[in-house]
Motif scaffolding. Structure first.
Motif, mmCIF file in Angstrom:
data_model
loop_
_atom_site.group_PDB
_atom_site.id
_atom_site.type_symbol
_atom_site.label_atom_id
_atom_site.label_comp_id
_atom_site.label_asym_id
_atom_site.label_seq_id
_atom_site.Cartn_x
_atom_site.Cartn_y
_atom_site.Cartn_z
ATOM 1 N N SER A 85 29.580 52.214 38.145
ATOM 2 C CA SER A 85 29.297 51.106 37.231
ATOM 3 C C SER A 85 28.453 50.039 37.911
ATOM 4 N N SER A 86 27.446 49.547 37.213
ATOM 5 C CA SER A 86 26.671 48.407 37.702
ATOM 6 C C SER A 86 27.528 47.147 37.574
ATOM 7 N N THR A 87 27.414 46.258 38.545
ATOM 8 C CA THR A 87 28.292 45.080 38.539
ATOM 9 C C THR A 87 27.552 43.755 38.507
ATOM 10 N N GLY A 88 26.263 43.730 38.789
ATOM 11 C CA GLY A 88 25.567 42.451 38.844
ATOM 12 C C GLY A 88 25.975 41.674 40.091
ATOM 13 N N ASN A 89 25.644 40.408 40.112
ATOM 14 C CA ASN A 89 25.958 39.579 41.295
ATOM 15 C C ASN A 89 26.563 38.232 40.900
ATOM 16 N N TRP A 90 27.358 38.206 39.841
ATOM 17 C CA TRP A 90 27.950 36.959 39.383
ATOM 18 C C TRP A 90 29.058 36.500 40.333
ATOM 19 N N PRO A 91 29.212 35.208 40.520
ATOM 20 C CA PRO A 91 30.360 34.706 41.284
ATOM 21 C C PRO A 91 31.670 35.106 40.610
ATOM 22 N N GLY A 92 32.632 35.501 41.399
ATOM 23 C CA GLY A 92 33.947 35.851 40.868
ATOM 24 C C GLY A 92 34.135 37.306 40.529
ATOM 25 N N LEU A 93 33.159 38.155 40.864
ATOM 26 C CA LEU A 93 33.276 39.566 40.527
ATOM 27 C C LEU A 93 34.454 40.245 41.225
ATOM 28 N N ASP A 94 34.871 39.688 42.359
ATOM 29 C CA ASP A 94 35.973 40.299 43.101
ATOM 30 C C ASP A 94 37.343 39.891 42.566
ATOM 31 N N SER A 95 37.376 39.142 41.478
ATOM 32 C CA SER A 95 38.657 38.747 40.894
ATOM 33 C C SER A 95 39.387 39.967 40.336
ATOM 34 N N THR A 96 40.697 39.945 40.418
ATOM 35 C CA THR A 96 41.506 41.011 39.833
ATOM 36 C C THR A 96 41.372 40.980 38.307
ATOM 37 N N GLY A 97 41.141 42.166 37.719
ATOM 38 C CA GLY A 97 40.969 42.227 36.270
ATOM 39 C C GLY A 97 39.522 42.248 35.840
ATOM 40 N N VAL A 98 38.603 42.462 36.793
ATOM 41 C CA VAL A 98 37.174 42.582 36.493
ATOM 42 C C VAL A 98 36.737 43.987 36.881
ATOM 43 N N GLN A 99 36.166 44.734 35.951
ATOM 44 C CA GLN A 99 35.815 46.119 36.256
ATOM 45 C C GLN A 99 34.867 46.697 35.221
ATOM 46 N N GLU A 139 29.555 32.793 35.525
ATOM 47 C CA GLU A 139 30.514 33.046 36.596
ATOM 48 C C GLU A 139 31.868 33.413 36.023
ATOM 49 N N ILE A 140 32.696 33.987 36.883
ATOM 50 C CA ILE A 140 34.066 34.361 36.536
ATOM 51 C C ILE A 140 35.010 33.477 37.325
ATOM 52 N N LEU A 141 35.975 32.890 36.638
ATOM 53 C CA LEU A 141 36.935 31.995 37.288
ATOM 54 C C LEU A 141 38.265 32.710 37.488
ATOM 55 N N ALA A 142 38.874 32.488 38.653
ATOM 56 C CA ALA A 142 40.152 33.121 38.973
ATOM 57 C C ALA A 142 41.234 32.071 39.168
ATOM 58 N N ASP A 143 42.492 32.500 38.971
ATOM 59 C CA ASP A 143 43.604 31.594 39.235
ATOM 60 C C ASP A 143 43.984 31.656 40.718
ATOM 61 N N GLU A 144 45.068 30.983 41.097
ATOM 62 C CA GLU A 144 45.449 30.908 42.512
ATOM 63 C C GLU A 144 45.801 32.268 43.093
ATOM 64 N N ALA A 145 46.222 33.194 42.232
ATOM 65 C CA ALA A 145 46.579 34.534 42.707
ATOM 66 C C ALA A 145 45.371 35.461 42.770
ATOM 67 N N GLY A 146 44.191 34.944 42.384
ATOM 68 C CA GLY A 146 42.981 35.759 42.430
ATOM 69 C C GLY A 146 42.730 36.583 41.185
ATOM 70 N N HIS A 147 43.516 36.354 40.121
ATOM 71 C CA HIS A 147 43.341 37.091 38.872
ATOM 72 C C HIS A 147 42.435 36.289 37.940
ATOM 73 N N VAL A 148 41.559 36.996 37.221
ATOM 74 C CA VAL A 148 40.640 36.317 36.320
ATOM 75 C C VAL A 148 41.419 35.496 35.288
ATOM 76 N N ARG A 149 40.950 34.240 35.069
ATOM 77 C CA ARG A 149 41.573 33.378 34.064
ATOM 78 C C ARG A 149 40.588 32.919 33.001
#
Length: 442
Positions: free
Chosen positions: A109-123, A208-218
């Protein structure tokens, strides 16, 4: 005994293995994949998530098939390809020697280069691990966002919708799927998707993608600074050939593994097929039109495997595809396309377009301005006979002839509405002639 190693157990790799075995009873065949024990239908992944099928239903062959046909299945990653020594290294440091190597590793899958891509729940959604991850990360969530409006994006939206998860789709173009279809069809699909409750937003881009304190997308933030709360982000921005493990192999790479019409790379006895290959010179279909250098389509992967098996068994055979074809589904609207159908007409092309008054079925036929030979057909909400459409395009049948014989292509279910008799022209056609040719009575 000749040893053929196939990296990848998708449709291209498995078709190669099966057809080699049919022709050669002595060759040793090894198929390597880290994704799954057995070959499965990748196109059925969405139906597992939606509860229509189980994983077992997606396996075309019984588990005993492989042993019976002496096709060795190895579970693991290939970390190194040593073409000088004609061997490969697996992730457990096992080395396997080959006489012929087939690279059929598909796409990622192509993912791009947006901030927050490494957040849990992004795929993205390409293989079985993606399906398992999606099932886990969409349990008991309030909202999801899908980025991209291609075929993967619409699958993600339908999957989420089937579990009653509200979905927002971000599509950066002015109309849906603008790189592939004209505005009229894009508007038809936009209406249909929104009718199913999906919040489809055009001219909307992810910032961008925003994550919570646990690193999960919010939440996500769009380029116009709107924040949309969500707990899952599906990436439907396309796929790219899975070739990163080949960078030090000496095998020439472009966007994919570079091959000729025989699927041969620059290294003797090393071949590449399926989603991961790229033709150095685009192949020409039987209608005379060039095919794309990379075609990431299920049925072309199967054709690659069938063709390469001939070469591996001593009958060097060039790949000769027919008229381009593809099909898909947008919720409950079926889509078929044949031949050359670009989003924008070429200078020497004209178009015929018909849309049902209910706004849920349409037909477009592109044809040569000089001679009126048909070059492409696509249909939404209609079922057309493959062989008939292919023949019309291959023979460049004139548009008036195609329209007068269109009943031959009608493959809609028995007792369904007869759309053929409702076709009427829009655009640069002889309107009076068409009105005589077709009845518009409902």
């Amino acid at each position: 005994m000749k040893h053929i190693i196939i990296i990848g157990n998708g449709i291209a790799g498995i078709t190669t293995a099966r057809h080699v075995r049919q022709q050669d009873d002595t060759a040793r065949i090894t198929v390597i994949s880290a994704e799954s024990e057995h070959f499965y239908s990748r196109t059925a992944l969405m139906y597992i998530y939606m509860g229509h099928m189980t994983y077992e239903h997606t396996k075309p062959y019984e588990d005993w098939f492989w042993k019976k046909n002496r096709i060795e299945l190895v579970r693991g990653y290939v970390e190194q390809v040593d073409t000088d020594a004609r061997r490969i290294r697996l992730n457990d440091d096992t080395w396997l020697a080959y006489d012929a190597l087939v690279i059929a590793t598909g796409s990622v899958s192509s993912t791009g280069n947006w901030p927050g891509l490494d957040s849990t729940g992004v795929q993205g959604l390409y293989g079985l691990p993606d399906l398992e991850s999606m099932g886990h990360h969409t349990s008991n969530i309030d909202r999801a966002v899908v980025v991209g409006g291609g075929l993967i994006g619409i699958e993600l939206a339908e999957m989420l919708h089937s579990r009653h998860i509200p979905v927002t789709m971000l599509v950066r173009d002015t109309h849906y799927w603008s790189s592939t279809i004209p505005a009229e069809e894009g508007e038809l699909i936009r209406r249909h998707v929104r009718r199913h409750g999906v919040d489809l937003q055009l001219k909307a881009e992810l910032k961008e993608i925003l994550a919570d304190e646990a690193g999960h997308v919010r939440a996500i933030v769009t380029t116009d600074e709107r924040e949309i709360a969500c707990q899952f982000v599906g990436l439907g921005v396309g796929v790219t050939p899975n070739i990163s493990f080949l960078k030090t192999s000496g095998i020439e790479l472009g966007k994919g593994v570079l091959v000729n019409e025989y699927f041969e790379t620059n290294i003797p006895d090393v071949y590449a097929i399926g989603d991961c290959n790229e033709f150095r010179v685009p192949i020409t279909g039987t209608d005379g039109s060039p095919r794309k250098a990379i075609e990431q389509i299920w049925y072309t992967g199967r054709m690659h495997g069938e063709t390469l098996a001939q070469t591996l068994c001593g009958n060097r055979t060039a790949y000769q595809p027919g008229v381009f074809f593809n099909s898909a589904k947008f919720f409950d609207i079926e889509y078929q396309t044949y031949g050359t159908m670009n989003a924008k007409l070429a200078e020497d092309e004209q178009t015929y377009y018909w849309e049902h008054p209910n706004g849920q079925q349409c037909l477009r036929i592109n044809y040569e301005a000089k001679g009126e030979g048909v070059v492409g057909i696509h249909a939404f909400g209609l079922r057309l006979r493959h062989a008939v459409c292919e023949r019309w395009i291959r023979e460049h049948c004139p548009l008036p002839e195609v329209l007068s014989q269109f009943q031959q292509a009608d493959f809609n279910p028995e007792f369904s509405e007869n759309y053929t008799n409702q076709l009427q022209g829009k655009g640069p056609l002889r309107k009076n002639w068409l009105q005589r040719l077709f009845s518009t009575a409902n």
